[in-house]
Design a protein around this motif. Structure first.
Motif, PDB file in Angstrom:
ATOM      1  N   LEU A  78       0.669  -1.609   0.002  1.00  0.00           N
ATOM      2  CA  LEU A  78      -0.164   0.223  -0.349  1.00  0.00           C
ATOM      3  C   LEU A  78       0.816   1.402   0.043  1.00  0.00           C
ATOM      4  CD1 LEU A  78      -2.530  -0.912   2.549  1.00  0.00           C
ATOM      5  CD2 LEU A  78      -2.722  -1.705   0.588  1.00  0.00           C
ATOM      6  N   MET A  79       0.499   2.497  -0.473  1.00  0.00           N
ATOM      7  CA  MET A  79       1.201   3.690  -0.813  1.00  0.00           C
ATOM      8  C   MET A  79       1.451   3.749   1.003  1.00  0.00           C
ATOM      9  SD  MET A  79       1.941   4.894  -3.364  1.00  0.00           S
ATOM     10  CE  MET A  79       1.780   6.591  -4.274  1.00  0.00           C
ATOM     11  N   GLU A  80       0.625   3.413   2.203  1.00  0.00           N
ATOM     12  CA  GLU A  80       0.860   4.437   3.150  1.00  0.00           C
ATOM     13  C   GLU A  80       2.071   3.353   3.778  1.00  0.00           C
ATOM     14  OE1 GLU A  80      -1.940   1.818   6.467  1.00  0.00           O
ATOM     15  OE2 GLU A  80      -3.001   2.564   4.958  1.00  0.00           O
ATOM     16  N   ASN A  81       2.283   1.803   3.258  1.00  0.00           N
ATOM     17  CA  ASN A  81       3.250   1.344   4.012  1.00  0.00           C
ATOM     18  C   ASN A  81       5.211   1.752   3.170  1.00  0.00           C
ATOM     19  OD1 ASN A  81       1.991  -1.539   2.530  1.00  0.00           O
ATOM     20  ND2 ASN A  81       1.684  -0.742   4.676  1.00  0.00           N
ATOM     21  N   VAL A  82       4.409   2.033   1.818  1.00  0.00           N
ATOM     22  CA  VAL A  82       5.417   3.210   1.364  1.00  0.00           C
ATOM     23  C   VAL A  82       6.186   4.129   1.840  1.00  0.00           C
ATOM     24  CG1 VAL A  82       7.029   4.045  -0.784  1.00  0.00           C
ATOM     25  CG2 VAL A  82       5.503   1.634  -1.114  1.00  0.00           C
ATOM     26  N   ALA A  83       5.170   5.432   2.351  1.00  0.00           N
ATOM     27  CA  ALA A  83       5.541   6.123   2.638  1.00  0.00           C
ATOM     28  C   ALA A  83       5.859   6.266   4.157  1.00  0.00           C
ATOM     29  CB  ALA A  83       4.364   6.702   3.066  1.00  0.00           C
ATOM     30  N   GLU A  84       5.258   5.076   4.866  1.00  0.00           N
ATOM     31  CA  GLU A  84       6.282   4.592   6.084  1.00  0.00           C
ATOM     32  C   GLU A  84       7.661   4.174   6.258  1.00  0.00           C
ATOM     33  OE1 GLU A  84       4.686   1.556  10.222  1.00  0.00           O
ATOM     34  OE2 GLU A  84       4.069   1.266   8.597  1.00  0.00           O
ATOM     35  N   ALA A  85       7.886   3.122   5.636  1.00  0.00           N
ATOM     36  CA  ALA A  85       9.229   2.685   4.762  1.00  0.00           C
ATOM     37  C   ALA A  85      10.279   4.109   5.040  1.00  0.00           C
ATOM     38  CB  ALA A  85       9.645   1.796   4.888  1.00  0.00           C
ATOM     39  N   ALA A  86       9.829   5.178   4.335  1.00  0.00           N
ATOM     40  CA  ALA A  86      10.120   5.516   3.624  1.00  0.00           C
ATOM     41  C   ALA A  86      10.615   6.855   4.895  1.00  0.00           C
ATOM     42  CB  ALA A  86      10.217   6.993   2.529  1.00  0.00           C
ATOM     43  N   GLY A  87       9.582   6.787   5.679  1.00  0.00           N
ATOM     44  CA  GLY A  87       9.786   7.855   6.987  1.00  0.00           C
ATOM     45  C   GLY A  87       8.970   9.714   6.746  1.00  0.00           C
ATOM     46  N   VAL A  88       8.283   9.117   5.156  1.00  0.00           N
ATOM     47  CA  VAL A  88       7.472  10.381   4.959  1.00  0.00           C
ATOM     48  C   VAL A  88       5.736  10.985   5.001  1.00  0.00           C
ATOM     49  CG1 VAL A  88       9.301  11.178   3.374  1.00  0.00           C
ATOM     50  CG2 VAL A  88       7.103   9.888   2.515  1.00  0.00           C
ATOM     51  N   ARG A 103       1.744  10.421   3.922  1.00  0.00           N
ATOM     52  CA  ARG A 103       1.051  10.359   2.354  1.00  0.00           C
ATOM     53  C   ARG A 103       1.445  11.215   1.484  1.00  0.00           C
ATOM     54  NH1 ARG A 103      -3.666   6.441   3.984  1.00  0.00           N
ATOM     55  NH2 ARG A 103      -3.434   8.229   6.397  1.00  0.00           N
ATOM     56  N   ALA A 104       1.382  12.579   1.991  1.00  0.00           N
ATOM     57  CA  ALA A 104       1.419  13.707   1.387  1.00  0.00           C
ATOM     58  C   ALA A 104       1.857  13.916   0.935  1.00  0.00           C
ATOM     59  CB  ALA A 104       0.504  14.633   2.261  1.00  0.00           C
ATOM     60  N   LEU A 105       3.588  13.788   1.132  1.00  0.00           N
ATOM     61  CA  LEU A 105       4.282  13.724   0.652  1.00  0.00           C
ATOM     62  C   LEU A 105       3.982  13.137  -0.536  1.00  0.00           C
ATOM     63  CD1 LEU A 105       8.153  14.688   2.067  1.00  0.00           C
ATOM     64  CD2 LEU A 105       7.839  12.949   0.217  1.00  0.00           C
TER      65      LEU A 105
END
Length: 216
Positions: A51-61, A63-65
Protein backbone atom coordinates in the motif's frame (compact mmCIF):
# COMPACT_ATOMS: atom_id res chain seq x y z
CA UNK A 1 -11.17 -9.15 20.84
CA UNK A 2 -7.63 -7.79 21.13
CA UNK A 3 -7.41 -4.04 20.81
CA UNK A 4 -5.28 -2.41 18.11
CA UNK A 5 -2.86 0.29 19.05
CA UNK A 6 -3.94 3.52 17.35
CA UNK A 7 -1.72 4.29 14.35
CA UNK A 8 -0.16 0.83 14.36
CA UNK A 9 1.29 -0.17 10.99
CA UNK A 10 -0.49 -2.66 8.77
CA UNK A 11 0.83 -4.50 5.75
CA UNK A 12 4.40 -4.92 4.61
CA UNK A 13 5.72 -1.49 5.58
CA UNK A 14 7.17 -2.42 8.95
CA UNK A 15 8.34 -5.87 7.90
CA UNK A 16 9.52 -5.00 4.39
CA UNK A 17 11.71 -2.03 5.25
CA UNK A 18 12.66 -0.37 8.50
CA UNK A 19 11.18 3.08 9.09
CA UNK A 20 13.82 5.74 8.67
CA UNK A 21 13.92 9.13 10.39
CA UNK A 22 12.66 11.87 8.08
CA UNK A 23 15.25 14.35 6.87
CA UNK A 24 15.13 17.20 4.43
CA UNK A 25 16.08 16.17 0.90
CA UNK A 26 16.04 17.86 -2.48
CA UNK A 27 13.06 16.87 -4.69
CA UNK A 28 15.31 14.67 -6.86
CA UNK A 29 16.89 12.98 -3.84
CA UNK A 30 13.49 12.44 -2.24
CA UNK A 31 12.15 10.88 -5.44
CA UNK A 32 15.17 8.60 -5.62
CA UNK A 33 14.65 7.57 -1.99
CA UNK A 34 10.97 6.79 -2.57
CA UNK A 35 11.82 4.74 -5.65
CA UNK A 36 14.41 2.78 -3.68
CA UNK A 37 12.02 2.09 -0.81
CA UNK A 38 9.22 1.18 -3.20
CA UNK A 39 11.49 -1.17 -5.13
CA UNK A 40 12.37 -3.03 -1.93
CA UNK A 41 8.74 -3.39 -0.92
CA UNK A 42 7.55 -4.55 -4.34
CA UNK A 43 10.39 -7.09 -4.42
CA UNK A 44 9.55 -8.43 -0.97
CA UNK A 45 5.75 -8.55 -1.29
CA UNK A 46 3.03 -9.24 -3.83
CA UNK A 47 1.86 -6.12 -5.65
CA UNK A 48 -1.61 -6.15 -4.09
CA UNK A 49 -0.11 -6.34 -0.59
CA UNK A 50 1.91 -3.15 -0.94
CA UNK A 51 0.00 0.00 0.00
CA UNK A 52 1.11 3.57 -0.50
CA UNK A 53 0.91 4.08 3.25
CA UNK A 54 3.45 1.24 3.64
CA UNK A 55 5.85 3.02 1.29
CA UNK A 56 5.39 6.33 3.11
CA UNK A 57 5.96 4.71 6.50
CA UNK A 58 9.04 2.83 5.36
CA UNK A 59 10.47 6.01 3.82
CA UNK A 60 9.71 8.05 6.92
CA UNK A 61 7.52 10.55 5.07
CA UNK A 62 3.88 11.54 5.09
CA UNK A 63 1.46 10.08 2.59
CA UNK A 64 0.83 13.62 1.32
CA UNK A 65 4.51 14.00 0.43
CA UNK A 66 4.58 10.60 -1.26
CA UNK A 67 1.53 11.50 -3.35
CA UNK A 68 3.19 14.75 -4.43
CA UNK A 69 5.82 12.61 -6.14
CA UNK A 70 3.62 9.73 -7.33
CA UNK A 71 -0.10 10.07 -7.88
CA UNK A 72 -0.80 6.38 -7.33
CA UNK A 73 0.78 3.03 -6.52
CA UNK A 74 0.68 2.18 -10.21
CA UNK A 75 2.60 5.36 -11.08
CA UNK A 76 5.23 4.49 -8.48
CA UNK A 77 5.54 0.98 -9.87
CA UNK A 78 5.86 2.25 -13.45
CA UNK A 79 8.71 4.56 -12.42
CA UNK A 80 10.44 1.70 -10.60
CA UNK A 81 10.07 -0.66 -13.55
CA UNK A 82 11.44 1.98 -15.91
CA UNK A 83 14.54 2.11 -13.72
CA UNK A 84 14.72 -1.67 -13.89
CA UNK A 85 14.51 -1.67 -17.69
CA UNK A 86 17.20 1.02 -17.97
CA UNK A 87 19.49 -0.88 -15.62
CA UNK A 88 19.06 -4.18 -17.44
CA UNK A 89 19.74 -2.51 -20.77
CA UNK A 90 22.93 -1.03 -19.34
CA UNK A 91 24.01 -4.49 -18.18
CA UNK A 92 23.17 -6.06 -21.54
CA UNK A 93 26.06 -4.54 -23.46
CA UNK A 94 26.65 -5.92 -26.93
CA UNK A 95 30.36 -5.62 -27.67
CA UNK A 96 31.24 -6.12 -31.36
CA UNK A 97 34.40 -7.89 -30.20
CA UNK A 98 32.34 -10.64 -28.54
CA UNK A 99 30.59 -13.46 -30.35
CA UNK A 100 26.80 -13.42 -30.51
CA UNK A 101 26.79 -16.41 -28.14
CA UNK A 102 28.88 -14.52 -25.56
CA UNK A 103 26.65 -11.48 -25.78
CA UNK A 104 23.51 -13.56 -25.38
CA UNK A 105 24.96 -15.27 -22.30
CA UNK A 106 25.82 -11.96 -20.69
CA UNK A 107 22.47 -10.34 -21.42
CA UNK A 108 20.39 -13.34 -20.35
CA UNK A 109 22.40 -13.88 -17.18
CA UNK A 110 21.77 -10.27 -16.14
CA UNK A 111 18.03 -10.54 -16.79
CA UNK A 112 17.57 -13.95 -15.16
CA UNK A 113 19.53 -12.86 -12.08
CA UNK A 114 17.29 -9.82 -11.67
CA UNK A 115 14.14 -11.86 -12.25
CA UNK A 116 15.16 -14.43 -9.63
CA UNK A 117 16.00 -11.76 -7.04
CA UNK A 118 12.85 -9.69 -7.72
CA UNK A 119 10.27 -12.37 -8.41
CA UNK A 120 7.32 -10.38 -7.05
CA UNK A 121 8.22 -7.30 -9.09
CA UNK A 122 8.51 -9.22 -12.35
CA UNK A 123 5.29 -11.17 -11.77
CA UNK A 124 3.50 -7.91 -10.97
CA UNK A 125 4.63 -6.37 -14.26
CA UNK A 126 3.84 -9.43 -16.37
CA UNK A 127 0.79 -10.88 -14.64
CA UNK A 128 -0.97 -8.45 -12.28
CA UNK A 129 -0.38 -5.43 -14.53
CA UNK A 130 -0.39 -7.31 -17.83
CA UNK A 131 -3.19 -5.06 -19.10
CA UNK A 132 -1.66 -1.80 -17.92
CA UNK A 133 -0.65 0.37 -20.87
CA UNK A 134 2.21 2.20 -19.17
CA UNK A 135 3.83 -0.89 -17.66
CA UNK A 136 3.58 -2.76 -20.93
CA UNK A 137 5.04 0.22 -22.80
CA UNK A 138 8.10 0.09 -20.53
CA UNK A 139 8.50 -3.63 -21.29
CA UNK A 140 7.91 -3.19 -25.03
CA UNK A 141 10.44 -0.36 -25.27
CA UNK A 142 13.09 -2.45 -23.54
CA UNK A 143 12.42 -5.40 -25.86
CA UNK A 144 12.66 -3.13 -28.90
CA UNK A 145 15.99 -1.73 -27.68
CA UNK A 146 17.31 -5.24 -27.07
CA UNK A 147 16.22 -6.31 -30.55
CA UNK A 148 18.12 -3.45 -32.20
CA UNK A 149 21.23 -4.20 -30.14
CA UNK A 150 21.12 -7.86 -31.07
CA UNK A 151 20.71 -7.04 -34.75
CA UNK A 152 23.62 -4.61 -34.60
CA UNK A 153 25.73 -7.23 -32.84
CA UNK A 154 25.05 -9.71 -35.63
CA UNK A 155 26.92 -7.48 -38.13
CA UNK A 156 24.30 -8.31 -40.76
CA UNK A 157 24.10 -5.55 -43.38
CA UNK A 158 21.91 -7.19 -46.03
CA UNK A 159 18.52 -5.38 -45.73
CA UNK A 160 16.49 -8.48 -46.53
CA UNK A 161 18.27 -10.69 -44.02
CA UNK A 162 18.21 -8.01 -41.34
CA UNK A 163 14.45 -7.56 -41.77
CA UNK A 164 13.87 -11.31 -41.55
CA UNK A 165 16.12 -11.59 -38.50
CA UNK A 166 14.34 -8.64 -36.87
CA UNK A 167 11.01 -10.49 -37.02
CA UNK A 168 12.57 -13.63 -35.54
CA UNK A 169 14.36 -11.75 -32.75
CA UNK A 170 11.17 -9.85 -31.87
CA UNK A 171 9.23 -13.11 -31.51
CA UNK A 172 12.13 -14.69 -29.59
CA UNK A 173 12.23 -11.87 -27.04
CA UNK A 174 8.53 -12.35 -26.31
CA UNK A 175 9.12 -16.10 -26.01
CA UNK A 176 11.93 -15.51 -23.50
CA UNK A 177 9.75 -13.11 -21.52
CA UNK A 178 6.95 -15.69 -21.23
CA UNK A 179 9.43 -18.50 -20.50
CA UNK A 180 11.11 -16.55 -17.70
CA UNK A 181 7.86 -15.55 -16.01
CA UNK A 182 6.65 -19.16 -16.15
CA UNK A 183 10.01 -20.24 -14.67
CA UNK A 184 9.57 -17.79 -11.80
CA UNK A 185 6.22 -19.36 -10.98
CA UNK A 186 7.23 -23.02 -11.35
CA UNK A 187 11.06 -23.28 -11.51
CA UNK A 188 11.05 -26.39 -13.68
CA UNK A 189 14.77 -26.08 -14.51
CA UNK A 190 17.97 -24.42 -13.33
CA UNK A 191 19.00 -20.88 -14.28
CA UNK A 192 21.70 -22.24 -16.59
CA UNK A 193 19.23 -24.57 -18.30
CA UNK A 194 16.77 -21.71 -18.70
CA UNK A 195 19.44 -19.53 -20.30
CA UNK A 196 20.66 -22.28 -22.60
CA UNK A 197 17.13 -23.13 -23.75
CA UNK A 198 16.59 -19.46 -24.60
CA UNK A 199 19.87 -19.24 -26.53
CA UNK A 200 19.17 -22.50 -28.36
CA UNK A 201 15.75 -21.23 -29.41
CA UNK A 202 17.26 -18.14 -31.03
CA UNK A 203 20.19 -19.81 -32.74
CA UNK A 204 17.93 -22.60 -34.00
CA UNK A 205 15.40 -20.11 -35.34
CA UNK A 206 18.02 -18.05 -37.13
CA UNK A 207 19.84 -20.99 -38.70
CA UNK A 208 17.50 -21.44 -41.71
CA UNK A 209 17.71 -17.72 -42.51
CA UNK A 210 21.48 -17.65 -42.29
CA UNK A 211 21.71 -20.69 -44.56
CA UNK A 212 19.37 -19.13 -47.09
CA UNK A 213 21.52 -16.03 -47.26
CA UNK A 214 24.81 -17.95 -47.22
CA UNK A 215 25.78 -16.60 -43.80
CA UNK A 216 26.40 -19.85 -41.90
Amino acid sequence: MPSRTPGASRGPGAAGAARVPRKRLSPDDRRAQLLSVGARLFAAHAYDDVLMENVAEAAGVSRALLYRHFASKRDLFVAIYQQVADSLLAQSRFDPADTLQEQLVEGLDAHIAYFADHRNTVIAANRVLAGDRLVQTVIANELDALRERLLDASHVTDPGLRAAMSAVVKAWLVFVQVLCVDWLEHETCTRTELRDVAIGALTGSLEPLLKAYGKE
